[in-house]
Design a protein around this motif. Sequence first.
Motif, mmCIF file in Angstrom:
data_model
loop_
_atom_site.group_PDB
_atom_site.id
_atom_site.type_symbol
_atom_site.label_atom_id
_atom_site.label_comp_id
_atom_site.label_asym_id
_atom_site.label_seq_id
_atom_site.Cartn_x
_atom_site.Cartn_y
_atom_site.Cartn_z
ATOM 1 N N ARG A 47 -5.375 -8.300 -0.826
ATOM 2 C CA ARG A 47 -4.125 -9.105 -0.843
ATOM 3 C C ARG A 47 -3.194 -8.315 0.009
ATOM 4 O O ARG A 47 -2.393 -9.173 0.417
ATOM 5 C CB ARG A 47 -3.775 -9.388 -2.349
ATOM 6 N N ALA A 48 -3.045 -7.247 -0.431
ATOM 7 C CA ALA A 48 -2.123 -6.498 0.433
ATOM 8 C C ALA A 48 -2.197 -6.421 2.081
ATOM 9 O O ALA A 48 -1.148 -6.622 2.748
ATOM 10 C CB ALA A 48 -1.916 -4.920 -0.300
ATOM 11 N N GLY A 49 -3.632 -6.188 2.345
ATOM 12 C CA GLY A 49 -3.699 -6.325 4.114
ATOM 13 C C GLY A 49 -3.541 -7.766 4.513
ATOM 14 O O GLY A 49 -2.989 -7.986 5.366
ATOM 15 N N ALA A 62 -2.093 -4.022 8.814
ATOM 16 C CA ALA A 62 -2.734 -4.824 7.953
ATOM 17 C C ALA A 62 -3.861 -3.842 7.038
ATOM 18 O O ALA A 62 -3.695 -3.718 5.841
ATOM 19 C CB ALA A 62 -3.360 -6.020 8.121
ATOM 20 N N VAL A 63 -4.572 -2.975 8.015
ATOM 21 C CA VAL A 63 -5.542 -2.005 7.519
ATOM 22 C C VAL A 63 -4.845 -0.852 6.964
ATOM 23 O O VAL A 63 -5.429 -0.333 5.979
ATOM 24 C CB VAL A 63 -6.732 -1.520 8.824
ATOM 25 N N ALA A 64 -3.823 -0.553 7.356
ATOM 26 C CA ALA A 64 -3.082 0.629 7.019
ATOM 27 C C ALA A 64 -2.465 0.463 5.547
ATOM 28 O O ALA A 64 -2.832 1.143 4.724
ATOM 29 C CB ALA A 64 -1.980 1.135 8.062
ATOM 30 N N ASN A 68 -4.090 2.293 1.957
ATOM 31 C CA ASN A 68 -2.974 2.764 1.137
ATOM 32 C C ASN A 68 -3.079 2.196 -0.368
ATOM 33 O O ASN A 68 -2.839 2.893 -1.411
ATOM 34 C CB ASN A 68 -1.384 2.396 1.827
ATOM 35 N N ALA A 69 -3.450 0.480 -0.319
ATOM 36 C CA ALA A 69 -3.501 0.112 -1.668
ATOM 37 C C ALA A 69 -4.702 0.388 -2.310
ATOM 38 O O ALA A 69 -4.882 0.599 -3.561
ATOM 39 C CB ALA A 69 -3.575 -1.543 -1.777
#
Length: 123
Positions: A47-49, A62-64, A68-69
């Motif tokens: 979801r974060a990406g 987005a991958v970073a 991180n998440a």
Amino acid sequence: MRAQHPERGAAAVEFALVLPALLLLVLGIIDFGRIFSAQQTLTYAARAGARVMVLQNSQTAAVAAAQNAASPLGQLPSSSFAVSPATCTSGTQVAFTVNYTFSGTGFFGTFPLQGKGVMLCGG
């Protein structure tokens, strides 16, 4: 007179018979909890990406953000993440997936897990 105890070792034998089943149950509960936690982390990372992809239209960002998440699971390689489509245009949906292979206590083997996040571009 000496008292006879014909059931002197019965408790030890019963414990020896029950112990494998008890250990199997405890290991199963531990692995299930760890798998559940890993699945929730993967879903959050996906979801974060997807959120970053929709806002910034950048796969690397987005991958970073997803890496991180997903950091509680360790450093996941970039090949674990997939974005579809590659660019975000207004009115289309972006699907961000995270793949992970969970290896628990080793007693139950490995489990492939996947987190998926879908968001609408320009919405």
